[in-house]
Design an enzyme around this catalytic site. Structure first.
Site, PDB file in Angstrom:
ATOM      1  N   CYS A   2       1.381  -6.818  -7.392  1.00 49.94           N
ATOM      2  CA  CYS A   2       2.121  -7.977  -7.882  1.00 49.94           C
ATOM      3  C   CYS A   2       3.303  -8.256  -6.953  1.00 49.94           C
ATOM      4  CB  CYS A   2       2.657  -7.815  -9.300  1.00 49.94           C
ATOM      5  SG  CYS A   2       1.390  -7.678 -10.533  1.00 49.94           S
ATOM      6  N   ARG A  27       0.718  -6.827  -0.573  1.00 49.53           N
ATOM      7  CA  ARG A  27       0.881  -5.893  -1.694  1.00 49.53           C
ATOM      8  C   ARG A  27      -0.396  -5.799  -2.534  1.00 49.53           C
ATOM      9  NH1 ARG A  27       6.166  -4.820  -2.989  1.00 49.53           N
ATOM     10  NH2 ARG A  27       5.716  -4.675  -5.210  1.00 49.53           N
ATOM     11  N   TRP A  84      -1.743  -8.757  -9.626  1.00 49.01           N
ATOM     12  CA  TRP A  84      -2.784  -7.748  -9.445  1.00 49.01           C
ATOM     13  C   TRP A  84      -3.160  -7.334 -10.864  1.00 49.01           C
ATOM     14  CZ3 TRP A  84      -3.854  -2.609 -10.524  1.00 49.01           C
ATOM     15  CH2 TRP A  84      -4.822  -1.990  -9.716  1.00 49.01           C
ATOM     16  N   ASN A 110       6.217  -8.011 -12.748  1.00 50.51           N
ATOM     17  CA  ASN A 110       5.461  -7.001 -12.009  1.00 50.51           C
ATOM     18  C   ASN A 110       5.630  -5.682 -12.745  1.00 50.51           C
ATOM     19  OD1 ASN A 110       4.561  -5.070 -10.230  1.00 50.51           O
ATOM     20  ND2 ASN A 110       6.140  -5.426  -8.678  1.00 50.51           N
ATOM     21  N   GLY A 111       4.534  -5.127 -13.267  1.00 52.78           N
ATOM     22  CA  GLY A 111       4.647  -3.855 -13.985  1.00 52.78           C
ATOM     23  C   GLY A 111       3.720  -3.858 -15.185  1.00 52.78           C
ATOM     24  N   GLU A 494      -8.366  11.569   6.004  1.00 47.12           N
ATOM     25  CA  GLU A 494      -7.755  10.269   6.281  1.00 47.12           C
ATOM     26  C   GLU A 494      -8.774   9.301   6.890  1.00 47.12           C
ATOM     27  OE1 GLU A 494      -5.270   8.811   5.304  1.00 47.12           O
ATOM     28  OE2 GLU A 494      -4.852   7.225   6.733  1.00 47.12           O
ATOM     29  N   LYS A 498      -9.680   5.789   5.167  1.00 45.44           N
ATOM     30  CA  LYS A 498      -9.555   4.500   5.870  1.00 45.44           C
ATOM     31  C   LYS A 498     -10.857   3.732   5.780  1.00 45.44           C
ATOM     32  CE  LYS A 498      -6.125   3.928   6.251  1.00 45.44           C
ATOM     33  NZ  LYS A 498      -5.104   4.761   5.820  1.00 45.44           N
ATOM     34  N   GLU A 501     -11.538   2.421   2.244  1.00 44.13           N
ATOM     35  CA  GLU A 501     -10.569   1.397   1.854  1.00 44.13           C
ATOM     36  C   GLU A 501     -10.942   0.019   2.391  1.00 44.13           C
ATOM     37  OE1 GLU A 501      -6.041   2.989   1.456  1.00 44.13           O
ATOM     38  OE2 GLU A 501      -6.915   3.243   3.425  1.00 44.13           O
ATOM     39  N   HIS A 517     -21.622  23.773   0.905  1.00 45.18           N
ATOM     40  CA  HIS A 517     -21.479  23.851  -0.552  1.00 45.18           C
ATOM     41  C   HIS A 517     -21.703  22.493  -1.208  1.00 45.18           C
ATOM     42  CE1 HIS A 517     -20.134  27.924  -0.044  1.00 45.18           C
ATOM     43  NE2 HIS A 517     -19.264  27.503   0.862  1.00 45.18           N
ATOM     44  N   LYS A 616      -0.547  -2.379  -1.596  1.00 48.10           N
ATOM     45  CA  LYS A 616       0.278  -1.643  -0.623  1.00 48.10           C
ATOM     46  C   LYS A 616       1.215  -0.677  -1.327  1.00 48.10           C
ATOM     47  CE  LYS A 616       1.879  -0.928   3.486  1.00 48.10           C
ATOM     48  NZ  LYS A 616       0.930  -0.195   4.335  1.00 48.10           N
TER      49      LYS A 616
HETATM   50  C1  G6P Z   1      -1.460   2.741  -1.786  1.00 51.86           C
HETATM   51  C2  G6P Z   1      -1.572   2.261  -0.353  1.00 51.86           C
HETATM   52  C3  G6P Z   1      -1.874   3.432   0.560  1.00 51.86           C
HETATM   53  C4  G6P Z   1      -0.823   4.510   0.392  1.00 51.86           C
HETATM   54  C5  G6P Z   1      -0.683   4.947  -1.068  1.00 51.86           C
HETATM   55  C6  G6P Z   1       0.532   5.816  -1.283  1.00 51.86           C
HETATM   56  O1  G6P Z   1      -2.701   3.180  -2.243  1.00 51.86           O
HETATM   57  O2  G6P Z   1      -2.596   1.297  -0.238  1.00 51.86           O
HETATM   58  O3  G6P Z   1      -1.896   2.990   1.903  1.00 51.86           O
HETATM   59  O4  G6P Z   1      -1.183   5.618   1.154  1.00 51.86           O
HETATM   60  O5  G6P Z   1      -0.496   3.783  -1.898  1.00 51.86           O
HETATM   61  O6  G6P Z   1       1.674   5.041  -1.026  1.00 51.86           O
HETATM   62  P1  G6P Z   1       3.064   5.585  -0.571  1.00 51.86           P
HETATM   63  O7  G6P Z   1       3.891   4.344  -0.412  1.00 51.86           O
HETATM   64  O8  G6P Z   1       3.582   6.454  -1.660  1.00 51.86           O
HETATM   65  O9  G6P Z   1       2.876   6.307   0.699  1.00 51.86           O
END
Ligand code: G6P
Length: 621
Positions: A2, A27, A84, A110-111, A494, A498, A501, A517, A616
């Protein structure tokens, strides 16, 4: 998650709101709306002389713009929102702003209002009618009630009552027909800032939303309410006591929040990594020695540290895992790593002789925030590692180490991640020197190597075309398994994160030793196994693992140390990574993995900057 923008001033707010919302697109959102206070052309004598015009749409801001293109939608006071979805599907009715019974009060939020169902029931009994499925809609109706009674017609007091009534989280901004010279807002747990300028004042969820109008900001804290007018801002606590707080200036430029000729923010941000890493180290190494004034501990306290606890979410969690490996190896201090959402509910044992580190690029993640509050309540001293100055977690921690990666707009964390990893290396080395656990010559060699890491990252980026070719040939595969050991393991996690995502392809990251396993059952001709295989002390073990999946018909893409002819014999695709110390290999390995995910997603025509369903900064649980 949001986004909010609001403006009151002497300019037409339509473009201010639309452009501001566009800058908050990163965001994550699925519908959008704006509402403005517009003078009525022929008001009746009993009228306030204004009407609130509103336009909302499911989908993207460009859909909203299409609707706006041939409408008269001008005014100098307005609020805007990207939603969102949490309660109710993304459609026009559920998009914000929401209204009271008479269309006189408009609210964006937002919330999550956790007690909205009981509030709604109370309001329905009083005759209020609701038209959306959202939790937010109770807010304008509550304000309507308060204006009639306890708030004595004052919008700010109604906001204060409202914050006392609701449970959950919220940045809430309200506009009212009967209060045309002000916008009011309140905050519980969701980010809210005020932008201050000579030509009017702003509310926003994040600074880039209004960076083209001002560099001066005031941060709003939990349980504060604010009134902005054309030339003033006033902050109050919930009892109506005024709070003095001066604006501060940020140095971020508008260009740094724009694409600068790159196709996507993600691509731009990956290419900014040498800069982000260098900036994060800048000023922290003098005469070959690390200075880390932010670690608020005396040398004696460091020597007596019994444990380090790190918490984080998402990509930041992978930086935390790297931190554990490095700190334990160099400084010999046991490190426990937890996912914030698990930590906060598992009734953790908090040791006062422990250093508590929270890693978060946004500084706003709700679970990490709740976890540090929990830890501090139990007596822990919290140190935050974040990229956003003035963010909630930065303000609520006892000390902060800022990564200086610059604003990151793409939803995927890339440059903030490598900046976090470099901070983990620096913390490990800093602690090791004080504890005397790393030999002086080794210490010097590590620092020398850290200083040239940005050049090596650049070397990898210069070869992005090679990764693109591999992605072009492999993007049709439906299963990706990322394997690594020790320093390569967090990067395998990671790499898989990625890929899922932004490409929406199923991908798993695994410790290579765990392969037998379970994941080995997945391997067949449809599988690509991405192996992180530097020439380190577990090289031969990794090589055996890759041979095992090869024997089961998987295709292999190996990230190898330059010159490693041996692995190249078994792999279908290889990418060479410059030589470095084995502990530092992770920061180099992750860059081709980011690029690989990016080019696969582009082959599939995905929106890499705003992947579906992701945000984000995750400000709700
Ligand atoms: C969201 C973002 C990720 C991020 C995660 C944790 O899922 O899309 O890119 O790694 O939040 O966010 P932070 O701001 O706590 O690193």
């Amino acid at each position: 998650m949001c986004g909010i923008v609001a403006y009151i001033g002497n300019k037409n707010c339509r473009d201010i709101l639309i452009n501001g919302l566009k800058r908050l697109e990163y965001r994550g959102y699925d519908s959008a709306g704006i509402g403005i206070l517009a003078p009525k052309t022929a008001p009746k004598s009993s009228d306030p002389g204004y009407e609130i015009k509103v336009i909302k749409e499911a989908g993207k801001i460009k859909d909203l713009e299409k609707l706006l293109s041939d409408m008269d939608f001008d005014g100098t006071v307005g609020i805007g929102h990207t939603r969102w979805a949490t309660h109710g599907v993304p459609n026009r009715a559920n998009a914000h702003p929401h209204f009271d019974c008479h269309g006189e009060i408009a609210v964006v939020h937002n919330g999550i209002i956790e007690n909205y169902a009981e509030i709604k029931e109370e309001l329905v009994k009083k005759g209020h009618k609701f038209i959306s499925d959202t939790d937010t809609e109770v807010l304008p109706h509550l304000i309507e009630e308060y204006l009639k009674s306890e708030a004595d017609g004052k919008l700010l007091i109604a906001m204060q009552r409202l914050l006392k009534k609701i449970r959950g989280s919220g940045a809430i901004v309200a506009l009212s027909l009967k209060h045309p010279d002000e916008i009011v807002a309140g905050r519980i747990a969701s980010p809210l800032i005020v932008g201050v300028s000579k030509e009017g004042n702003f509310f926003a969820s994040d600074m880039p939303a209004v960076l083209e109008h001002t560099h001066h900001f005031v941060i709003i804290n939990d349980y504060e309410t604010v009134r902005i007018t054309r030339d003033d801002i006033q902050i109050y606590d919930l009892e109506g006591i005024i709070i003095q707080r001066d604006p501060f200036r940020v140095n971020w430029t508008l260009e740094s929040a724009e694409k600068s000729g790159y196709e996507d923010f993600m691509l731009k941000e990956m290419f900014e990594q040498p800069y982000g890493i260098r900036e994060t180290m800048r000023g922290r190494i003098t005469d070959g020695v690390f200075h880390f004034e932010e670690i608020n501990l005396s040398e004696e306290q460091i020597r007596n540290l019994k444990k380090i606890q790190i918490i984080a979410c998402g990509t930041s969690y992978h930086a935390a895992l790297t931190g554990k490996l490095i700190i334990e190896k160099w400084a010999g201090i046991p490190v426990e790593v937890d996912i914030s959402s698990e930590y906060r509910y598992r009734d953790p044992i908090v040791d006062r002789d422990c250093l508590f580190i929270a890693i978060t690029q946004s500084g706003e993640t709700i679970d990490t925030l709740a976890a540090i509050r929990e830890a501090r309540k139990k007596g822990a001293k919290v140190m935050a590692v974040t990229n956003v100055v003035g963010s909630t977690i930065a303000r609520e921690s006892d000390s902060v180490i800022y990564t200086h990666a610059g604003p990151e707009i793409g939803v995927c964390a890339t440059k903030t991640f490598t900046a976090q990893v470099i901070v983990m290396y620096m913390i490990g080395l800093f602690l090791a020197r004080i504890k005397g656990t790393v030999d002086e010559t080794v210490y010097e060699k590590i620092i020398e190597e850290l200083e040239i890491i940005p050049n090596k990252v650049q070397q990898i980026l210069n070869n992005a075309g090679h990764i693109k070719k591999i992605a072009d040939e492999t993007y049709r595969h439906t299963c990706f398994l990322f394997l690594g050991r020790i320093y390569g393991f967090p990067m395998s996690l990671e790499g898989a994160l990625k890929l899922k995502e932004i490409s929406y392809i199923h991908a798993e990251g695994y410790a290579a030793g765990e392969m037998k396993h379970g994941p080995i059952a997945l391997t067949d001709t449809r599988t690509i196994v991405v192996g992180v295989i530097p020439q380190d002390f577990v090289y031969e073990k990794m090589l055996s693992n890759l041979q095992e999946v090869k024997a089961r018909n998987a295709k292999i893409f190996a990230l190898i140390t330059e010159g490693d002819k041996n692995t190249a014999k078994y792999a279908d695709y290889v990418f060479e990574i410059p030589k470095t110390r084995e502990e530092l290999y992770g920061i180099l390995a992750v860059v081709p993995l980011q690029l690989y995910a990016y080019y696969i997603a582009k082959n599939l025509s995905r929106n890499v900057d705003q992947p579906r369903n992701l945000a984000k900064s995750v400000t709700v649980e």
